[in-house]
Design a protein around this motif. Sequence first.
Motif, PDB file in Angstrom:
ATOM      1  N   ARG A  90     -15.123  -0.897   3.467  1.00 57.62           N
ATOM      2  CA  ARG A  90     -15.912  -1.044   2.244  1.00 57.62           C
ATOM      3  C   ARG A  90     -15.353  -0.179   1.122  1.00 57.62           C
ATOM      4  O   ARG A  90     -15.374  -0.577  -0.050  1.00 57.62           O
ATOM      5  N   THR A  91     -14.844   1.004   1.477  1.00 60.50           N
ATOM      6  CA  THR A  91     -14.269   1.878   0.450  1.00 60.50           C
ATOM      7  C   THR A  91     -13.029   1.248  -0.170  1.00 60.50           C
ATOM      8  O   THR A  91     -12.833   1.288  -1.392  1.00 60.50           O
ATOM      9  N   ALA A  92     -12.173   0.648   0.643  1.00 59.23           N
ATOM     10  CA  ALA A  92     -10.965   0.015   0.119  1.00 59.23           C
ATOM     11  C   ALA A  92     -11.315  -1.192  -0.743  1.00 59.23           C
ATOM     12  O   ALA A  92     -10.662  -1.455  -1.766  1.00 59.23           O
ATOM     13  N   ARG A  93     -12.332  -1.943  -0.372  1.00 57.96           N
ATOM     14  CA  ARG A  93     -12.738  -3.082  -1.198  1.00 57.96           C
ATOM     15  C   ARG A  93     -13.277  -2.617  -2.543  1.00 57.96           C
ATOM     16  O   ARG A  93     -13.029  -3.255  -3.585  1.00 57.96           O
ATOM     17  N   ALA A  94     -14.020  -1.497  -2.531  1.00 57.78           N
ATOM     18  CA  ALA A  94     -14.474  -0.944  -3.802  1.00 57.78           C
ATOM     19  C   ALA A  94     -13.290  -0.514  -4.658  1.00 57.78           C
ATOM     20  O   ALA A  94     -13.297  -0.703  -5.888  1.00 57.78           O
ATOM     21  N   PHE A  95     -12.253   0.034  -4.034  1.00 53.80           N
ATOM     22  CA  PHE A  95     -11.055   0.409  -4.787  1.00 53.80           C
ATOM     23  C   PHE A  95     -10.379  -0.815  -5.381  1.00 53.80           C
ATOM     24  O   PHE A  95      -9.936  -0.797  -6.532  1.00 53.80           O
ATOM     25  N   MET A  96     -10.276  -1.917  -4.620  1.00 51.37           N
ATOM     26  CA  MET A  96      -9.658  -3.136  -5.147  1.00 51.37           C
ATOM     27  C   MET A  96     -10.448  -3.672  -6.342  1.00 51.37           C
ATOM     28  O   MET A  96      -9.868  -4.061  -7.376  1.00 51.37           O
ATOM     29  N   LEU A  97     -11.774  -3.688  -6.218  1.00 50.87           N
ATOM     30  CA  LEU A  97     -12.613  -4.216  -7.301  1.00 50.87           C
ATOM     31  C   LEU A  97     -12.510  -3.343  -8.545  1.00 50.87           C
ATOM     32  O   LEU A  97     -12.241  -3.836  -9.654  1.00 50.87           O
ATOM     33  N   LEU A  98     -12.713  -2.045  -8.374  1.00 55.06           N
ATOM     34  CA  LEU A  98     -12.710  -1.145  -9.532  1.00 55.06           C
ATOM     35  C   LEU A  98     -11.312  -0.943 -10.079  1.00 55.06           C
ATOM     36  O   LEU A  98     -11.138  -0.684 -11.278  1.00 55.06           O
ATOM     37  N   GLY A  99     -10.294  -1.067  -9.228  1.00 54.50           N
ATOM     38  CA  GLY A  99      -8.919  -0.988  -9.718  1.00 54.50           C
ATOM     39  C   GLY A  99      -8.591  -2.142 -10.651  1.00 54.50           C
ATOM     40  O   GLY A  99      -7.899  -1.948 -11.665  1.00 54.50           O
ATOM     41  N   ARG A 100      -9.095  -3.326 -10.347  1.00 55.50           N
ATOM     42  CA  ARG A 100      -8.883  -4.462 -11.242  1.00 55.50           C
ATOM     43  C   ARG A 100      -9.645  -4.271 -12.545  1.00 55.50           C
ATOM     44  O   ARG A 100      -9.152  -4.618 -13.625  1.00 55.50           O
ATOM     45  N   TRP A 129       0.835  -1.203   0.000  1.00 57.67           N
ATOM     46  CA  TRP A 129       0.000   0.000   0.000  1.00 57.67           C
ATOM     47  C   TRP A 129       0.873   1.258   0.000  1.00 57.67           C
ATOM     48  O   TRP A 129       0.536   2.243  -0.667  1.00 57.67           O
ATOM     49  N   ARG A 130       1.969   1.223   0.702  1.00 61.82           N
ATOM     50  CA  ARG A 130       2.848   2.400   0.735  1.00 61.82           C
ATOM     51  C   ARG A 130       3.491   2.619  -0.637  1.00 61.82           C
ATOM     52  O   ARG A 130       3.690   3.762  -1.058  1.00 61.82           O
ATOM     53  N   ARG A 131       3.817   1.550  -1.319  1.00 64.93           N
ATOM     54  CA  ARG A 131       4.364   1.699  -2.672  1.00 64.93           C
ATOM     55  C   ARG A 131       3.320   2.312  -3.602  1.00 64.93           C
ATOM     56  O   ARG A 131       3.650   3.106  -4.491  1.00 64.93           O
ATOM     57  N   PHE A 132       2.060   1.951  -3.404  1.00 64.21           N
ATOM     58  CA  PHE A 132       0.997   2.580  -4.188  1.00 64.21           C
ATOM     59  C   PHE A 132       0.902   4.067  -3.871  1.00 64.21           C
ATOM     60  O   PHE A 132       0.713   4.902  -4.771  1.00 64.21           O
ATOM     61  N   ALA A 133       1.037   4.424  -2.581  1.00 62.62           N
ATOM     62  CA  ALA A 133       0.977   5.834  -2.199  1.00 62.62           C
ATOM     63  C   ALA A 133       2.157   6.616  -2.755  1.00 62.62           C
ATOM     64  O   ALA A 133       2.042   7.823  -3.000  1.00 62.62           O
ATOM     65  N   LYS A 134       3.280   5.950  -2.978  1.00 64.66           N
ATOM     66  CA  LYS A 134       4.456   6.625  -3.543  1.00 64.66           C
ATOM     67  C   LYS A 134       4.342   6.814  -5.055  1.00 64.66           C
ATOM     68  O   LYS A 134       5.212   7.437  -5.660  1.00 64.66           O
ATOM     69  N   GLY A 135       3.311   6.259  -5.670  1.00 66.21           N
ATOM     70  CA  GLY A 135       3.106   6.484  -7.093  1.00 66.21           C
ATOM     71  C   GLY A 135       3.342   5.278  -7.977  1.00 66.21           C
ATOM     72  O   GLY A 135       3.192   5.383  -9.204  1.00 66.21           O
ATOM     73  N   GLU A 136       3.686   4.111  -7.422  1.00 65.26           N
ATOM     74  CA  GLU A 136       3.918   2.935  -8.255  1.00 65.26           C
ATOM     75  C   GLU A 136       2.589   2.369  -8.744  1.00 65.26           C
ATOM     76  O   GLU A 136       1.590   2.364  -8.025  1.00 65.26           O
ATOM     77  N   ARG A 137       2.583   1.874  -9.972  1.00 71.66           N
ATOM     78  CA  ARG A 137       1.384   1.308 -10.566  1.00 71.66           C
ATOM     79  C   ARG A 137       1.771   0.041 -11.333  1.00 71.66           C
ATOM     80  O   ARG A 137       2.941  -0.225 -11.578  1.00 71.66           O
ATOM     81  N   GLY A 138       0.773  -0.715 -11.707  1.00 76.14           N
ATOM     82  CA  GLY A 138       1.012  -1.910 -12.505  1.00 76.14           C
ATOM     83  C   GLY A 138       1.359  -3.127 -11.667  1.00 76.14           C
ATOM     84  O   GLY A 138       0.871  -3.329 -10.547  1.00 76.14           O
ATOM     85  N   ARG A 139       2.237  -3.983 -12.193  1.00 73.96           N
ATOM     86  CA  ARG A 139       2.554  -5.262 -11.566  1.00 73.96           C
ATOM     87  C   ARG A 139       3.167  -5.157 -10.172  1.00 73.96           C
ATOM     88  O   ARG A 139       2.910  -6.024  -9.332  1.00 73.96           O
ATOM     89  N   PRO A 140       3.984  -4.114  -9.860  1.00 78.47           N
ATOM     90  CA  PRO A 140       4.550  -4.050  -8.504  1.00 78.47           C
ATOM     91  C   PRO A 140       3.504  -3.983  -7.395  1.00 78.47           C
ATOM     92  O   PRO A 140       3.777  -4.389  -6.265  1.00 78.47           O
ATOM     93  N   ILE A 141       2.324  -3.469  -7.695  1.00 78.03           N
ATOM     94  CA  ILE A 141       1.277  -3.375  -6.674  1.00 78.03           C
ATOM     95  C   ILE A 141       0.094  -4.284  -7.022  1.00 78.03           C
ATOM     96  O   ILE A 141      -1.033  -4.045  -6.573  1.00 78.03           O
ATOM     97  N   ALA A 142       0.333  -5.306  -7.823  1.00 77.30           N
ATOM     98  CA  ALA A 142      -0.753  -6.199  -8.247  1.00 77.30           C
ATOM     99  C   ALA A 142      -1.406  -6.907  -7.068  1.00 77.30           C
ATOM    100  O   ALA A 142      -2.566  -7.325  -7.151  1.00 77.30           O
ATOM    101  N   ALA A 143      -0.677  -7.027  -5.961  1.00 76.60           N
ATOM    102  CA  ALA A 143      -1.251  -7.703  -4.789  1.00 76.60           C
ATOM    103  C   ALA A 143      -2.431  -6.948  -4.203  1.00 76.60           C
ATOM    104  O   ALA A 143      -3.234  -7.532  -3.457  1.00 76.60           O
ATOM    105  N   LEU A 144      -2.560  -5.655  -4.512  1.00 76.81           N
ATOM    106  CA  LEU A 144      -3.688  -4.886  -3.986  1.00 76.81           C
ATOM    107  C   LEU A 144      -5.003  -5.307  -4.632  1.00 76.81           C
ATOM    108  O   LEU A 144      -6.064  -5.099  -4.055  1.00 76.81           O
ATOM    109  N   GLY A 145      -4.957  -5.862  -5.815  1.00 72.88           N
ATOM    110  CA  GLY A 145      -6.183  -6.316  -6.472  1.00 72.88           C
ATOM    111  C   GLY A 145      -6.604  -7.671  -5.972  1.00 72.88           C
ATOM    112  O   GLY A 145      -6.664  -8.646  -6.729  1.00 72.88           O
ATOM    113  N   GLY A 146      -6.915  -7.760  -4.690  1.00 78.43           N
ATOM    114  CA  GLY A 146      -7.209  -9.053  -4.068  1.00 78.43           C
ATOM    115  C   GLY A 146      -8.628  -9.528  -4.235  1.00 78.43           C
ATOM    116  O   GLY A 146      -9.026 -10.506  -3.587  1.00 78.43           O
ATOM    117  N   ILE A 147      -9.427  -8.880  -5.069  1.00 75.20           N
ATOM    118  CA  ILE A 147     -10.797  -9.322  -5.314  1.00 75.20           C
ATOM    119  C   ILE A 147     -10.793 -10.351  -6.443  1.00 75.20           C
ATOM    120  O   ILE A 147     -10.321 -10.079  -7.541  1.00 75.20           O
TER     121      ILE A 147
END
Length: 343
Positions: free
Chosen positions: A327-337, A256-274
Motif C-alpha cells: 500500500r505504501t508503494a502504491r501511494a508513492f506511485m499515485l502521489l509521484g504522478r 526501481w533500482r534506477r530510481f534508487a540511484k537518483g534518476e528522475r523524470g522520463r527514465p523512471i516513468a514506468a513507476l507511475g503505474g497508477i
Amino acid sequence: MSNDRTSTQPVPTALDLGLYARAEAGPKITVIEIVAIGVSLLWIVAVIFLGFGGEQAADAQTGLSMLLSFLAVILPLALIWVAAMAARTARALRQEAARLQASIDAMRAAYVEQQQRQSMEMKPELVQKLDDLVAAQAAAETKLATFTSLRTSGPADVRAAVPPVALPEDPAQPQPVLGLVQPAEVEPISVADFIKALNFPENEHDKEGFRTLRRALEDRATERLIRASQDVLTLLSQDGIYMDDLRPDRSRPEVWRRFAKGERGRPIAALGGIHDRSSLVLAAGRMRKDPVFRDAVHHFLRHFDRTFMEFEKNASDAEIAELSDTRTARAFMLLGRVTGTFD
C-alpha cells in the motif's frame, strides 16, 4: 396387425404452450363492425331521403349521371368499411405485440434464472481450481517481473532492510544517551518484516500485521517512513481513495533500482503505474487547495526516497517487486504522478 397397433396408440393431444400460445380468436363482430354498420345505415338513409327525394332530379338523370350517383353512394360505404378493417387490423397488431413482449420477458426471466441456478450449483472443486489459476497467474507475473535477478543473498528474515541510523556525535561535546535513542542491541528490522510493515495490517484480526508494524515503529530507520505513510493514507481515505482499489502496472525491478540511484523524470516513468483518473484528479485538486495535505505528501515522498535508497542495496529483485505491491508503494506511485516525479 398394423390396424390393431395403430388403434392402441394414444391420440396425441394439443401441445400446451402456456404463455407462448396464441390467444383464442375473439368475437367475430366487435364494436368496430357495429359502428361501421351503423354509419353505413345512416349514409344509406341520408342518400335515400336527400338524394332521390325529388321528382325533378329523377327526370333529369341520364346514364352518366346515374353512374356518378351510384359511385357517390358506394364509395363512402367502401371507405367506411376500409377504415373499419384497418382499425381491426391495428387492434390485432397491438395484441400480437403485447403477446410477443410477454414472451420475450418470460424467456429473459427464464434465462436469468437458469444462469443463477448454474452459478449456485457450481461445484466447490471448480471454484477452488479457478482460485488456484488466479493465484498461479499472479505468481507468474511476479516471476516475470523478477526474471532478471541473478544475485544470491541470505534469507529475507535475517537480512536487514535498512541499516541502523547513525547518530551524529561531537567528540568535544558528547551528548547524554536519552530514552528516545534506539539501544545499540536492538537489531535492525528484517527485509521480510519491512515489506509487511509497508503494507500495513489487513484488518483488525491481522495479528502478524500488527506485530510487524510495531516492530517497524521501533526501528528508527523505518519509523518515520511508516508514520508518513500512515498520514498520507489517512488523508487519501478522506477523499475515498484506497490503495486496495488501485491496480497499478507492474514495473521491472531495474527501473526501481534506477530510481534508487537518483534518476528522475522520463527514465523512471514506468513507476507511475497508477492510471485511475478519479484518484489522480482528486489527489491533484487537494494538492492545490490543502496545504496540510501538500506538506504531508512532500514529507512522505522525501522519506520514501531516502529509505528506498538504503533498502535497494540489501534487497533482491523479487523483494523489490514484492515491495512495489504494498500500500505504501502504491501511494508513492499515485502521489509521484501527482507531483510530477515521473515527468
